[in-house]
Design an enzyme around this catalytic site. Structure first.
Site, PDB file in Angstrom:
ATOM      1  N   GLU A  86      41.196 -23.624  14.455  1.00  0.00           N
ATOM      2  CA  GLU A  86      40.496 -22.690  13.566  1.00  0.00           C
ATOM      3  C   GLU A  86      39.029 -23.102  13.418  1.00  0.00           C
ATOM      4  O   GLU A  86      38.434 -22.921  12.370  1.00  0.00           O
ATOM      5  CB  GLU A  86      41.206 -22.706  12.200  1.00  0.00           C
ATOM      6  CG  GLU A  86      40.845 -21.586  11.268  1.00  0.00           C
ATOM      7  CD  GLU A  86      41.610 -21.658   9.960  1.00  0.00           C
ATOM      8  OE1 GLU A  86      41.047 -21.246   8.938  1.00  0.00           O
ATOM      9  OE2 GLU A  86      42.758 -22.130   9.964  1.00  0.00           O
ATOM     10  N   ASP A 124      49.722 -27.013   5.254  1.00  0.00           N
ATOM     11  CA  ASP A 124      48.269 -27.231   5.266  1.00  0.00           C
ATOM     12  C   ASP A 124      47.882 -28.096   4.073  1.00  0.00           C
ATOM     13  O   ASP A 124      47.759 -29.307   4.184  1.00  0.00           O
ATOM     14  CB  ASP A 124      47.540 -25.888   5.244  1.00  0.00           C
ATOM     15  CG  ASP A 124      46.020 -26.060   5.158  1.00  0.00           C
ATOM     16  OD1 ASP A 124      45.523 -27.176   5.412  1.00  0.00           O
ATOM     17  OD2 ASP A 124      45.322 -25.081   4.835  1.00  0.00           O
ATOM     18  N   LYS A 154      43.724 -31.344   9.490  1.00  0.00           N
ATOM     19  CA  LYS A 154      42.319 -31.267   9.078  1.00  0.00           C
ATOM     20  C   LYS A 154      41.820 -32.694   8.938  1.00  0.00           C
ATOM     21  O   LYS A 154      42.427 -33.486   8.213  1.00  0.00           O
ATOM     22  CB  LYS A 154      42.175 -30.520   7.743  1.00  0.00           C
ATOM     23  CG  LYS A 154      42.545 -29.048   7.837  1.00  0.00           C
ATOM     24  CD  LYS A 154      42.400 -28.363   6.491  1.00  0.00           C
ATOM     25  CE  LYS A 154      42.685 -26.871   6.608  1.00  0.00           C
ATOM     26  NZ  LYS A 154      42.618 -26.190   5.298  1.00  0.00           N
ATOM     27  N   HIS A 208      33.994 -14.249   2.230  1.00  0.00           N
ATOM     28  CA  HIS A 208      35.205 -14.831   2.826  1.00  0.00           C
ATOM     29  C   HIS A 208      36.201 -14.994   1.699  1.00  0.00           C
ATOM     30  O   HIS A 208      36.126 -15.918   0.895  1.00  0.00           O
ATOM     31  CB  HIS A 208      34.845 -16.176   3.469  1.00  0.00           C
ATOM     32  CG  HIS A 208      35.934 -16.745   4.326  1.00  0.00           C
ATOM     33  ND1 HIS A 208      36.225 -16.260   5.580  1.00  0.00           N
ATOM     34  CD2 HIS A 208      36.810 -17.763   4.116  1.00  0.00           C
ATOM     35  CE1 HIS A 208      37.217 -16.956   6.108  1.00  0.00           C
ATOM     36  NE2 HIS A 208      37.599 -17.869   5.221  1.00  0.00           N
ATOM     37  N   GLU A 249      51.210 -19.766   6.869  1.00  0.00           N
ATOM     38  CA  GLU A 249      50.598 -21.040   6.473  1.00  0.00           C
ATOM     39  C   GLU A 249      50.694 -21.243   4.969  1.00  0.00           C
ATOM     40  O   GLU A 249      50.324 -20.369   4.186  1.00  0.00           O
ATOM     41  CB  GLU A 249      49.126 -21.054   6.908  1.00  0.00           C
ATOM     42  CG  GLU A 249      48.391 -22.316   6.547  1.00  0.00           C
ATOM     43  CD  GLU A 249      46.974 -22.361   7.104  1.00  0.00           C
ATOM     44  OE1 GLU A 249      46.221 -23.266   6.705  1.00  0.00           O
ATOM     45  OE2 GLU A 249      46.623 -21.489   7.922  1.00  0.00           O
ATOM     46  N   ASP A 303      47.629 -16.858   6.102  1.00  0.00           N
ATOM     47  CA  ASP A 303      47.474 -18.040   5.252  1.00  0.00           C
ATOM     48  C   ASP A 303      47.589 -17.586   3.808  1.00  0.00           C
ATOM     49  O   ASP A 303      46.745 -16.835   3.322  1.00  0.00           O
ATOM     50  CB  ASP A 303      46.115 -18.695   5.512  1.00  0.00           C
ATOM     51  CG  ASP A 303      45.919 -19.982   4.712  1.00  0.00           C
ATOM     52  OD1 ASP A 303      46.858 -20.370   3.984  1.00  0.00           O
ATOM     53  OD2 ASP A 303      44.842 -20.589   4.825  1.00  0.00           O
ATOM     54  N   LYS A 361      43.828 -14.869  12.048  1.00  0.00           N
ATOM     55  CA  LYS A 361      44.550 -15.278  10.850  1.00  0.00           C
ATOM     56  C   LYS A 361      44.020 -14.482   9.675  1.00  0.00           C
ATOM     57  O   LYS A 361      42.806 -14.252   9.581  1.00  0.00           O
ATOM     58  CB  LYS A 361      44.366 -16.789  10.603  1.00  0.00           C
ATOM     59  CG  LYS A 361      45.275 -17.322   9.510  1.00  0.00           C
ATOM     60  CD  LYS A 361      45.288 -18.840   9.491  1.00  0.00           C
ATOM     61  CE  LYS A 361      44.166 -19.384   8.648  1.00  0.00           C
ATOM     62  NZ  LYS A 361      44.275 -20.849   8.478  1.00  0.00           N
ATOM     63  N   LYS A 368      43.766 -14.116   5.493  1.00  0.00           N
ATOM     64  CA  LYS A 368      43.890 -14.773   4.195  1.00  0.00           C
ATOM     65  C   LYS A 368      44.529 -13.789   3.219  1.00  0.00           C
ATOM     66  O   LYS A 368      43.988 -12.709   2.967  1.00  0.00           O
ATOM     67  CB  LYS A 368      42.501 -15.183   3.679  1.00  0.00           C
ATOM     68  CG  LYS A 368      41.829 -16.260   4.514  1.00  0.00           C
ATOM     69  CD  LYS A 368      42.438 -17.612   4.245  1.00  0.00           C
ATOM     70  CE  LYS A 368      41.635 -18.724   4.886  1.00  0.00           C
ATOM     71  NZ  LYS A 368      42.220 -20.045   4.620  1.00  0.00           N
TER      72      LYS A 368
END
Length: 369
Positions: free
Chosen positions: A323, A245, A269, A18, A220, A194, A163, A165
């Site tokens: 998410e 964020d 979050k 990831h 983001e 993001d 989304k 990254k």
């Protein structure tokens, strides 16, 4: 009274690397907190973070140490207080440590909801929905792999919002990657990005213009956490949604961002906010300021994920979905009954407390010794 407060570090490999601007994850360390009362009621919480200190100020190791050294003795000393008084005592005696506070608060709310025989959402004002939409993050960094992964998710009716990254490569390379995926998936599939605060303001101007022209829906955290002025200028300059964020660290920062028009969307979050109750406060600030909401994740396992889902189920405005795919990124299941993902959404349990049952034998096999 609380009989025991345990903090467990549980290591679980991810189904694929990831890749983010701040780290590439191949294993996630879940930080689970188990609180047991004198009469045997058990509450669970989670304080999982991303990438150790590469992401934020707390790491799995610091969370465990601080809970054992400061939180546990304090909780055991608080005899005869109700849950609100207990939370007030924690705030009064312990500074910072938002992730640790969130885990402790979640476990105590889990206990309280179980005692009352109610789903945890009903302690947060009451749910408005029984499930929340869940997107999927494409983070392999490989365009063809990401397209194939997204198509598979759409066919399985598991996710239809994605989304990406970005931020670890040159702006032009990242934009090319994103727009190739957008073109392959078509106009009906929402694509967001993001940046994980990786761009300078000039890079953001260039990148956001190209992404906006290419049909991307949301950007983001394009800039550094404390560069609120740049976030404000970008929000005013572009029609595309700009989401805060990492800059959003609870109700106080939510107020500052709202007051300066530095974001059009807030990624809530619960751990970043310092707790489920504080996450609800962030949502209240957003609603009062006309800012849209998105339910964020720290890639928690099932405990933090379902705690977040209970919280987000109470939000009147959840325009950009959530998410909450963290458990789907893990190769091991630690619940006796997995969370229910279907028709692009995550179901919020209707049973008492968090509404989950952990497999403690499995956790014991996976925990860091």
């Amino acid at each position: 009274m609380y009989k025991s407060i345990e903090t467990l570090l549980v290591e679980i490999p991810t189904i694929r690397p990831h890749k983010m601007a701040v780290a590439t994850m191949q294993t996630q360390t879940l930080v689970l907190v188990k609180i047991t009362t004198e009469d045997g009621v058990i509450g669970w919480g989670e304080a999982t973070t991303i990438g150790g200190l590469g992401y934020g100020e707390e790491s799995p190791e610091s969370i465990k140490t601080n809970i054992e050294t400061y939180f546990a003795p304090l909780l055991k000393s608080l005899a005869g207080l109700n849950i609100a008084q207990t939370f007030a005592a924690i705030k009064r005696n312990i500074n910072g440590n938002r992730f640790a506070k969130c885990a402790i608060q979640t476990a105590l709310l889990d206990i309280q909801a179980k005692r009352l025989g109610l789903p945890l959402s009903e302690l947060l004002g009451g749910r408005l929905r029984d499930s929340v939409p869940v997107l999927w993050v494409l983070a392999s960094g490989n365009t063809e792999k990401d397209i194939a992964e997204a198509q598979k998710m759409i066919e399985a009716k598991r996710h239809n919002i994605f989304k990406l990254k970005i931020g670890s490569r040159a702006v032009e390379a990242d934009v090319e990657h994103v727009l190739a995926i957008k073109q392959a998936l078509g106009k009906d599939v929402s694509i967001r990005v993001d940046v994980n605060r990786a761009w300078s303001e000039l890079e953001a101007i260039k990148g956001i213009q190209l992404l906006q022209d290419g049909g991307v829906d949301l950007i983001e955290q394009p800039c550094a956490i404390d560069n609120i002025d740049a976030m404000q200028r970008l929000t005013r300059r572009f029609d595309i949604a700009i989401m805060a964020d990492e800059s959003l660290m609870g109700p106080g920062t939510a107020y500052k961002l709202a007051k300066t028009n530095a974001a059009s969307v807030f990624a809530v979050k619960v751990a970043q906010s310092g707790g489920l109750l504080e996450g609800c406060d962030v949502a209240t600030v957003a609603n009062l300021a006309g800012i849209d909401l998105y339910g964020g994740t720290m890639l928690e396992g099932p405990v933090g994920t379902i705690a977040s889902a209970h919280t987000f189920s109470t939000f009147a405005n959840l325009a950009y979905g959530t998410e909450l795919f963290g458990p789907l990124l893990l190769t091991e299941e630690i619940l006796k009954t997995p969370l229910q993902y279907q028709n692009f959404e995550l179901a919020v349990p209707k049973t008492a407390g968090l509404g989950i049952e952990l497999d403690e034998d499995k956790i014991d096999n996976l925990r860091r010794k």
